[in-house]
Motif scaffolding. Structure first.
Motif, PDB file in Angstrom:
ATOM      1  N   SER A 258      28.342  55.099  -3.447  1.00 30.55           N
ATOM      2  CA  SER A 258      28.244  55.876  -4.686  1.00 30.55           C
ATOM      3  C   SER A 258      29.041  57.167  -4.575  1.00 30.55           C
ATOM      4  O   SER A 258      29.695  57.593  -5.531  1.00 30.55           O
ATOM      5  N   PHE A 259      29.010  57.783  -3.377  1.00 29.48           N
ATOM      6  CA  PHE A 259      29.787  59.004  -3.175  1.00 29.48           C
ATOM      7  C   PHE A 259      31.284  58.730  -3.257  1.00 29.48           C
ATOM      8  O   PHE A 259      32.047  59.488  -3.855  1.00 29.48           O
ATOM      9  N   LEU A 260      31.725  57.600  -2.663  1.00 31.75           N
ATOM     10  CA  LEU A 260      33.139  57.250  -2.704  1.00 31.75           C
ATOM     11  C   LEU A 260      33.596  56.905  -4.114  1.00 31.75           C
ATOM     12  O   LEU A 260      34.756  57.117  -4.468  1.00 31.75           O
ATOM     13  N   ASN A 261      32.687  56.362  -4.919  1.00 30.72           N
ATOM     14  CA  ASN A 261      33.015  56.012  -6.297  1.00 30.72           C
ATOM     15  C   ASN A 261      32.782  57.150  -7.280  1.00 30.72           C
ATOM     16  O   ASN A 261      32.949  56.969  -8.479  1.00 30.72           O
ATOM     17  N   SER A 262      32.402  58.312  -6.783  1.00 30.79           N
ATOM     18  CA  SER A 262      32.068  59.438  -7.643  1.00 30.79           C
ATOM     19  C   SER A 262      33.297  59.910  -8.412  1.00 30.79           C
ATOM     20  O   SER A 262      34.396  60.057  -7.849  1.00 30.79           O
ATOM     21  N   ARG A 263      33.115  60.149  -9.699  1.00 27.44           N
ATOM     22  CA  ARG A 263      34.225  60.658 -10.510  1.00 27.44           C
ATOM     23  C   ARG A 263      34.593  62.084 -10.102  1.00 27.44           C
ATOM     24  O   ARG A 263      35.756  62.470 -10.142  1.00 27.44           O
TER      25      ARG A 263
ATOM     26  N   ILE B 274      41.366  46.857  -6.441  1.00 27.97           N
ATOM     27  CA  ILE B 274      40.020  46.679  -6.991  1.00 27.97           C
ATOM     28  C   ILE B 274      40.008  45.665  -8.133  1.00 27.97           C
ATOM     29  O   ILE B 274      39.019  44.949  -8.339  1.00 27.97           O
ATOM     30  N   ASN B 275      41.101  45.561  -8.870  1.00 26.84           N
ATOM     31  CA  ASN B 275      41.178  44.644 -10.008  1.00 26.84           C
ATOM     32  C   ASN B 275      41.630  43.242  -9.614  1.00 26.84           C
ATOM     33  O   ASN B 275      41.811  42.381 -10.486  1.00 26.84           O
ATOM     34  N   GLU B 276      41.808  42.980  -8.311  1.00 22.85           N
ATOM     35  CA  GLU B 276      42.237  41.654  -7.869  1.00 22.85           C
ATOM     36  C   GLU B 276      41.074  40.651  -7.975  1.00 22.85           C
ATOM     37  O   GLU B 276      39.902  41.020  -7.844  1.00 22.85           O
ATOM     38  N   PRO B 277      41.390  39.377  -8.202  1.00 20.49           N
ATOM     39  CA  PRO B 277      40.310  38.364  -8.342  1.00 20.49           C
ATOM     40  C   PRO B 277      39.434  38.227  -7.099  1.00 20.49           C
ATOM     41  O   PRO B 277      38.244  37.938  -7.214  1.00 20.49           O
TER      42      PRO B 277
ATOM     43  N   ARG C   9      36.255  46.606   4.534  1.00 17.92           N
ATOM     44  CA  ARG C   9      36.802  45.451   5.244  1.00 17.92           C
ATOM     45  C   ARG C   9      37.816  44.672   4.421  1.00 17.92           C
ATOM     46  O   ARG C   9      38.616  43.915   4.994  1.00 17.92           O
ATOM     47  N   HIS C  10      37.806  44.839   3.106  1.00 17.46           N
ATOM     48  CA  HIS C  10      38.677  44.011   2.266  1.00 17.46           C
ATOM     49  C   HIS C  10      39.601  44.858   1.371  1.00 17.46           C
ATOM     50  O   HIS C  10      40.797  44.595   1.309  1.00 17.46           O
ATOM     51  N   ILE C  11      39.048  45.836   0.663  1.00 15.60           N
ATOM     52  CA  ILE C  11      39.859  46.609  -0.275  1.00 15.60           C
ATOM     53  C   ILE C  11      40.750  47.605   0.453  1.00 15.60           C
ATOM     54  O   ILE C  11      41.967  47.654   0.228  1.00 15.60           O
ATOM     55  N   LEU C  12      40.137  48.406   1.324  1.00 19.36           N
ATOM     56  CA  LEU C  12      40.896  49.466   1.986  1.00 19.36           C
ATOM     57  C   LEU C  12      42.030  48.938   2.866  1.00 19.36           C
ATOM     58  O   LEU C  12      43.144  49.472   2.803  1.00 19.36           O
ATOM     59  N   PRO C  13      41.841  47.907   3.717  1.00 15.67           N
ATOM     60  CA  PRO C  13      42.977  47.422   4.523  1.00 15.67           C
ATOM     61  C   PRO C  13      44.154  46.943   3.689  1.00 15.67           C
ATOM     62  O   PRO C  13      45.311  47.165   4.059  1.00 15.67           O
TER      63      PRO C  13
END
Length: 218
Positions: free
Chosen positions: A6-11, A112-115, A133-137
């Motif tokens: 939630s902190f990482l997604n904070s606006r 983030i918008n990838e299937p 493990r998936h988005i950031l790398p």
């Protein structure tokens, strides 16, 4: 874990990092160095002024004060060396930091918008695992490449910052060599810069295999 995601997604965090990146990209390092001296040295007195690297350690092994203090076991001197190193390091690093943050953010928004991200969420994979493990790398690869290329900018852009902080760095050595027409120093600097530049980019290529398994398999 949920709090961290939630902190990482904070606006607010996103807006703060975007504002900081815009400011750092648009501000020249030498102007930032002068601003740091005016605020943190003259006004607040939190950091030492333009007095170079501070007191030299008793035994010089490498010429790098932080390493020499550690080799001598003088942790108080190590802290003093870091204290003198803080302002010039931040003044030089904020520009590349802003560029890399903007690049990483743009890549994260694309990934983030990838299937496959939607599939991970549908399978119930934990958000913290999905992010790290998936988005950031996947988003980190262009940032890793840009980080290696920025090294040349740091090597060339440190001269004015070294002058402002009276830091006896390699940029000041090269400028003095040009003014004295000591071309051996200039040639040695160019060769050393080329070796470091090639070495760092080779390290970036090696790290690609650890960050992206597809590169390692190919």
């Amino acid at each position: 874990m949920t709090v961290l995601v939630s902190f990482l997604n904070s606006r607010w965090l996103d807006r703060f990092l975007r504002l900081l990146s815009f400011i750092s990209v648009g501000v020249p390092p030498f102007w930032l160095a002068l601003l740091f001296l005016m605020v943190f040295f003259e006004r607040l007195g939190w950091f030492p002024g333009p007095v170079g690297r501070g007191p030299a350690p008793t035994g010089l092994y490498t010429g790098l004060f932080t390493i020499d203090y550690l080799l001598a076991g003088d942790f108080a001197g190590f802290g003093t060396a870091l204290h003198h190193l803080a302002l010039p390091s931040i003044a030089l690093a904020l520009g590349p930091f802003g560029y890399l943050v903007r690049l990483l953010r743009a890549n994260l928004l694309d990934i983030i918008n990838e299937p496959f991200v939607t599939v991970l969420h549908a399978k119930g994979v934990a958000p913290i695992s999905t992010h790290f493990r998936h988005i950031l790398p996947n988003a980190f690869l262009p940032t890793l490449t840009a980080g290696g290329l920025i090294l040349a900018q740091l090597l060339g852009g440190s001269v004015l910052v070294e002058r402002i902080f009276v830091w006896p760095g390699i940029g000041t050595l090269v400028i003095d060599g040009i003014l004295r027409q000591d071309y051996a120093v200039v040639q040695a600097f160019i060769m050393l810069s080329a070796i470091i530049y090639i070495g760092v980019n080779l390290l970036v290529d090696i790290l690609y295999g650890y960050v992206d398994p597809r590169v390692r398999r190919s």
